[in-house]
Write a protein that holds these residues in place. Structure first.
Motif, PDB file in Angstrom:
ATOM      1  N   LEU A 235     -12.187  20.093   7.022  1.00 53.68           N
ATOM      2  CA  LEU A 235     -13.155  19.919   8.193  1.00 53.68           C
ATOM      3  C   LEU A 235     -12.696  20.863   9.116  1.00 53.68           C
ATOM      4  N   ARG A 236     -13.407  21.681   9.522  1.00 52.38           N
ATOM      5  CA  ARG A 236     -13.068  22.372  10.962  1.00 52.38           C
ATOM      6  C   ARG A 236     -14.358  22.530  11.692  1.00 52.38           C
ATOM      7  N   PHE A 237     -13.810  22.771  12.988  1.00 53.93           N
ATOM      8  CA  PHE A 237     -14.627  23.011  14.020  1.00 53.93           C
ATOM      9  C   PHE A 237     -14.178  24.345  14.576  1.00 53.93           C
ATOM     10  N   PRO A 238     -14.674  25.578  14.313  1.00 54.04           N
ATOM     11  CA  PRO A 238     -13.966  26.655  14.757  1.00 54.04           C
ATOM     12  C   PRO A 238     -14.665  26.918  16.246  1.00 54.04           C
ATOM     13  N   SER A 239     -15.772  26.680  16.631  1.00 60.58           N
ATOM     14  CA  SER A 239     -16.171  26.893  18.032  1.00 60.58           C
ATOM     15  C   SER A 239     -16.732  25.600  18.389  1.00 60.58           C
ATOM     16  N   VAL A 240     -16.126  24.877  19.490  1.00 58.30           N
ATOM     17  CA  VAL A 240     -16.419  23.642  20.095  1.00 58.30           C
ATOM     18  C   VAL A 240     -17.551  23.883  21.149  1.00 58.30           C
ATOM     19  N   PRO A 241     -18.934  23.283  20.802  1.00 54.80           N
ATOM     20  CA  PRO A 241     -20.123  23.493  21.890  1.00 54.80           C
ATOM     21  C   PRO A 241     -19.782  23.192  23.441  1.00 54.80           C
ATOM     22  N   ASP A 242     -19.102  22.151  23.539  1.00 51.08           N
ATOM     23  CA  ASP A 242     -18.774  21.536  25.042  1.00 51.08           C
ATOM     24  C   ASP A 242     -17.772  20.665  25.189  1.00 51.08           C
ATOM     25  N   ALA A 243     -17.348  20.288  26.115  1.00 52.51           N
ATOM     26  CA  ALA A 243     -16.204  19.292  26.486  1.00 52.51           C
ATOM     27  C   ALA A 243     -16.383  17.995  25.837  1.00 52.51           C
ATOM     28  N   ASP A 244     -17.465  17.379  26.120  1.00 50.83           N
ATOM     29  CA  ASP A 244     -17.921  16.251  25.576  1.00 50.83           C
ATOM     30  C   ASP A 244     -17.479  16.023  23.790  1.00 50.83           C
ATOM     31  N   PHE A 245     -18.304  17.210  23.388  1.00 47.09           N
ATOM     32  CA  PHE A 245     -18.204  17.288  21.690  1.00 47.09           C
ATOM     33  C   PHE A 245     -16.504  17.362  21.369  1.00 47.09           C
ATOM     34  N   ALA A 246     -15.936  17.945  22.076  1.00 41.05           N
ATOM     35  CA  ALA A 246     -14.355  18.143  21.725  1.00 41.05           C
ATOM     36  C   ALA A 246     -13.623  16.746  21.918  1.00 41.05           C
ATOM     37  N   GLY A 247     -14.282  15.772  22.294  1.00 41.22           N
ATOM     38  CA  GLY A 247     -13.629  14.434  22.296  1.00 41.22           C
ATOM     39  C   GLY A 247     -13.650  13.853  20.898  1.00 41.22           C
ATOM     40  N   LEU A 248     -14.601  14.217  19.964  1.00 43.24           N
ATOM     41  CA  LEU A 248     -14.809  14.019  18.518  1.00 43.24           C
ATOM     42  C   LEU A 248     -14.052  14.882  17.678  1.00 43.24           C
ATOM     43  N   LEU A 249     -13.088  15.745  18.099  1.00 46.86           N
ATOM     44  CA  LEU A 249     -12.595  16.434  17.030  1.00 46.86           C
ATOM     45  C   LEU A 249     -11.845  15.353  16.184  1.00 46.86           C
ATOM     46  N   PRO A 250     -11.622  15.988  14.600  1.00 51.41           N
ATOM     47  CA  PRO A 250     -10.906  15.086  13.913  1.00 51.41           C
ATOM     48  C   PRO A 250      -9.450  15.037  14.347  1.00 51.41           C
ATOM     49  N   VAL A 251      -8.915  13.531  14.192  1.00 52.05           N
ATOM     50  CA  VAL A 251      -7.284  13.430  14.453  1.00 52.05           C
ATOM     51  C   VAL A 251      -6.822  13.119  12.931  1.00 52.05           C
ATOM     52  N   GLU A 252      -7.643  12.745  11.781  1.00 57.25           N
ATOM     53  CA  GLU A 252      -7.214  12.722  10.322  1.00 57.25           C
ATOM     54  C   GLU A 252      -8.476  13.112   9.407  1.00 57.25           C
ATOM     55  N   ILE A 253      -8.234  13.511   8.322  1.00 58.86           N
ATOM     56  CA  ILE A 253      -9.426  14.105   7.580  1.00 58.86           C
ATOM     57  C   ILE A 253      -9.103  13.165   6.266  1.00 58.86           C
ATOM     58  N   ASP A 254     -10.222  12.484   5.880  1.00 58.86           N
ATOM     59  CA  ASP A 254     -10.064  11.695   4.670  1.00 58.86           C
ATOM     60  C   ASP A 254     -10.445  12.469   3.494  1.00 58.86           C
TER      61      ASP A 254
END
Lengths: 269, 269, 269, 269
Positions: free
Chosen positions: A230-249
């Protein structure tokens, strides 16, 4: 006997545009039937960040930080089935994020972000409290013959991609390896939304209600699971950035259907 | 021993854009693998009108006026399969018309008109002589669960629609009723195209060659047949009008795959 | 007196699709008139990298490494002007890169990459040797009233953006400050292209010709210049990466018109 | 001294998606600045049919059956102007129909149908009560140089076209002949909308309010008038058919700007 003119109650309809008979409404009333193909990844986010996306009344529950990213390619129709005759109108693709949460001890899923590629599903999302925005969404389709795609219900590679305003926001890869029997947890619990309509006149607060969706006719096809990315190459805004993956199952691929019947009020939000 | 600089042979590639290593080419060289879902209708047109679409070297053959309208939703990839990892690049939809014809006694199919919804397949069409233009193309997808769509490999209704420049050009409806064993005739013969590149400098005639496509790896899924309808609500031009249906036969729904390997020159056109 | 049937010379047209009268051709023959709004930035690239994009016959000339990035929003029509009645058909946006070069001592510009957002201009590009691909292209429009945009022919900020396959490839910003009298150098020299049609049958090499475009009716509106920025957030491939800016010079905003009449052969490429 | 944790008031924002700081909201709060180019035709519809589109509280007023069809190509921004830096986000096209009406003796305009080609303006329409749906919308752009388009502020031909779900719904042609000084009547009166949010839970009626828009900063460029044509080639539904033209008056082309500040409640609808 006297005839009285009918009272003019004005144009009507389930939604705008209102018209004399209601025939022009952009949205048909529920129930709405959905049949789709799903590519999904379980992952984990920072629980504190997840908590900041939950309104009062919801808590993180027993698995704080559990999250899912879901691509789905849908066909839908109203009760009459009329939309199925025009494939341009009855198809759309969707990407959404879910966060594990709890309401009064009941496990639920909260959708902080969602995108679709068609205006009717977008607006229908707002009616039910799903924060659907507009994006370009594509996902691998299984193919029963030939070399250009994985076979249905078999090991294979499935990808999904979301672009918003011409920037690649999310990409998913699932390599299915084995059939499993239980649906992924976050796809098996009710969704809980904040149904919200913005303020317009100075006299009013915004409409905001905590609601859950009422769903029938749930049907799963074969569920296949395997390694995922799971990749998020371009993060829309700073709030969204809080939900980036710390672990992928693990990831999942399955067919899924449901009928969405309406909403149930859990409280003012 | 002396070292000589390599001769600059300039930028390279299978197609434009040419670049130092060829990595920027818009098109990859064949073979190209295709796996798709097809909705097709057999119909008949005025044989004299059909004849006016055939170049010298082709004749109407044994079934003058036989025609087909075909919607297909494809996934494709080059030899390496790399495109499959980005679903936005490896999917497209197509609508085309075929006319029965004959070359040196061999039954073939001639494509007077075709549309796709993606630029790479459009240009690839011109390389092989298929007159692919750009349109908005949608068709019913079978769904294995739920109420929003027909089941795969079972009786059901399938629709397709083509719009060009915001006008609805073609609509198809097939109600599958029974499984058959033979592919439709016009989907089983070779295609014969005029590979043509327009004149640009005054010194040259246009390139024009009669070619047929070389195809391997042909695979059919279950073929279902039934009643069909075919409509052309908005006719693009007066030549197109010559090919309107005078009779509509049955329709077909099937999965189909092939690998397109290149072209074979039949003659200068 | 005897009547003889006319010889069947087959379907005709300036381009595919060929049809009985030629009415179905996707492309009309030149001349093509263009009227557009241009946002342009001069910059410099590594001269050695630029040289690797030049075919035999072209050299870097007197200003090696000079380059330009150009956004343009066009309206176009054929000799008859018929396309202007359908704005959906006569409008497109374009982004292209130009490299300074020289042919037989004559300064020219070479276009290694170009994108448009409409299929007819894309194919027309291939006919003339411009390597036009497909992208989503947007640029600031001047507005003569209100607050939402810069005024025409006055200091102001202009932006342009190109996305390809859902990834942001190029962004430009020009802050116009002053009116100048001379057009930017790379917009004032002839373009030199490799007109190329890929190989299809094994019997033939690809068509490849070095051509220059023949243009009349060149018209410039007021030319405004000022500071500029140019960004390539997502690089399509390693060859493209060779042309990233090593220095960014000034930017320009102007209206521009020309009539494209055909091509002139400079040599086999 | 004791520290108390802040009360969690939950995610926030002017609209969905709600997020910790409100940064993710799809809509920014008003005011919204608009600068656009307008092509407009005055026409007349059956007054009885028009009346059936008016809610209680509105009457036909002194010019029953007066109507207008309006194409506009907008650039917009929020108070900060931030959207202008990304042209993909700050541009959209619109087509709408207006009907003359009256509220408490004040002449107003009622919008029974509207379409835009961008999701943010569509949703913003629903917030204010404009029944905006999604369509493909194009209109002639004036060009100051060359042959491909009319000159700004001069006699010339301007066209507009709306397609919905791949069918051509509306087409307009205006041939400007003379400059006039007064804005067209239906572009100079306040709009009156039914702000409406559909029912979702069984416990509630739909939100429905009669509102008018509060607008400042109105600015007109030169207004040009002339003969006009208006066609509706494909009628979306039977209610829409009631508003087909019974007479076509003159057309207008002008630049226009306004700032939309919010809404004023006229009553429950």
């Amino acid at each position: 006997m006297t005839m009285t003119a009918p009272v003019n109650t004005g144009p009507t309809g389930y939604s705008l545009p209102l018209s004399p008979t209601g025939a022009s409404a952009m949205l048909t009333p529920p129930p709405w039937h959905f049949s789709g193909e799903v590519i999904m990844v379980d992952y984990r986010v920072d629980p504190e960040a997840a908590a900041r996306f939950l309104p009062p009344g919801l808590s993180l529950g027993s698995d704080p930080g559990a999250a899912a990213a879901i691509f789905a390619e849908w066909q839908w129709c109203s009760e009459s089935g009329a939309e199925l005759a025009d494939p341009q109108r009855c198809q759309f693709a969707e990407f959404l994020i879910l966060l594990a949460c709890e309401h009064n001890g009941v496990p639920m899923a909260r959708c902080p972000y969602a995108w679709v590629d068609s205006p009717v599903p977008m607006l229908r999302g707002w009616v039910q409290g799903m924060p659907k925005q507009f994006g370009a969404i594509h996902q691998t389709r299984p193919r029963s013959v030939g070399l250009a795609g994985p076979k249905p219900n078999a090991p294979g590679r499935f990808d999904g991609a979301l672009s918003v305003h011409g920037r690649r926001v999310a990409e998913i890869t699932v390599r299915t390896e084995r059939r499993i029997t239980q649906p992924p947890q976050l796809h098996a619990v009710p969704l809980v939304h904040t149904r919200m309509f913005p303020t317009w006149t100075s006299a009013e607060p915004p409409l905001a209600q905590l609601v859950t969706s009422e769903v029938t006719g749930v049907e799963f096809g074969e569920i296949w699971a395997g390694d995922a990315d799971l990749r998020f190459p371009s993060v829309p805004d700073a709030d969204f950035a809080g939900l980036l993956p710390v672990e992928i199952d693990q990831g999942y691929v399955f067919s899924y259907a449901e009928t969405l019947c309406g909403g149930k009020l859990l409280g003012e939000a």
